[in-house]
Design a protein around this motif. Structure first.
Motif, PDB file in Angstrom:
ATOM      1  N   CYS A 140       0.856  -1.196   0.000  1.00 27.70           N
ATOM      2  CA  CYS A 140       0.000   0.000   0.000  1.00 27.70           C
ATOM      3  C   CYS A 140       0.887   1.239   0.000  1.00 27.70           C
ATOM      4  N   ARG A 150      -4.266   2.718  -2.268  1.00 32.10           N
ATOM      5  CA  ARG A 150      -3.843   2.012  -3.472  1.00 32.10           C
ATOM      6  C   ARG A 150      -3.195   0.674  -3.123  1.00 32.10           C
ATOM      7  N   GLU A 152      -2.393  -3.161  -3.109  1.00 34.11           N
ATOM      8  CA  GLU A 152      -2.311  -4.162  -4.168  1.00 34.11           C
ATOM      9  C   GLU A 152      -1.840  -5.480  -3.559  1.00 34.11           C
ATOM     10  N   ARG A 154       0.022  -8.690  -3.372  1.00 33.65           N
ATOM     11  CA  ARG A 154       1.204  -9.259  -4.018  1.00 33.65           C
ATOM     12  C   ARG A 154       1.170 -10.781  -3.962  1.00 33.65           C
TER      13      ARG A 154
END
Length: 194
Positions: A140, A150, A152, A154
């Motif tokens: 983030c 934002r 994401e 992984r």
């Protein structure tokens, strides 16, 4: 198969903060998760500090570049660029770089939130934990106010319903920003739930 292709899975499996103090880990050099930015930079659309690619072989050069910037009393983005280089040097097993980071950088600290408190989630997560290896690795942007944005995924070994709850919990958490010599900065940060 090259050594770089062997190194990437190791880099993806390593779990550590991208903002704060780090232990020496050569596998993480290829990924470069330390991307600091001045406070307010992400909101203004300013990209984080960028540096040259560093490898284990060039980690000493990254360390020397960081020292050069710091010796010139770099401020603002250049100082954060030095921090990024120092992080890469530490990842490349330059012990002096790791020591510098431990003396000058404070990791972000969670002040609100955490793993979902919902008993249904906790029970399901516990059942999942008992039966399988488990983890969630999310990167983030940690921005002003300690807000993760934002985010994401992984890597995740949770079923979709638990993963959704874990992501909601991460995004609802709040943190004290990391600091460099007492000055806060924003950065991309990897959060791991095990």
């Amino acid at each position: 198969m090259t050594w770089r292709s062997l190194l990437l899975p190791l880099a993806l499996l390593s779990a550590a903060s991208a903002c704060g103090q780090r232990r020496s880990d050569p596998a993480r050099v290829a990924e470069d998760l330390m991307r600091p930015a001045p406070v307010g930079a992400f909101a203004a659309g300013t990209p984080p500090a960028t540096t040259e690619d560093c490898t284990v072989r060039t980690a000493k050069t990254c360390f020397d570049q960081a020292l050069t910037l710091l010796a010139a009393n770099a401020r603002g983005p250049e100082r954060l660029r030095a921090l990024s280089l120092m992080g890469k040097a530490c990842d490349g097993q330059v012990k002096d770089a790791c020591s510098w980071l431990s003396q000058h950088v404070k990791e972000p600290r969670r002040v609100r939130g955490g793993p979902p408190d919902d008993p249904v989630f906790q029970e399901a997560f516990q059942r999942w934990r008992e039966g399988r290896k488990h983890h969630v690795r999310v990167t983030c942007r940690l921005v002003q106010g300690g807000v993760p944005q934002r985010c994401e995924v992984r890597e995740a070994t949770l079923p979709p319903d638990l993963l959704a709850q874990a992501l909601n919990s991460i995004q609802a958490s709040r943190y004290v920003l990391p600091t460099l010599d007492g000055e806060p900065f924003e950065c991309d940060w990897t959060i791991v739930i095990k």
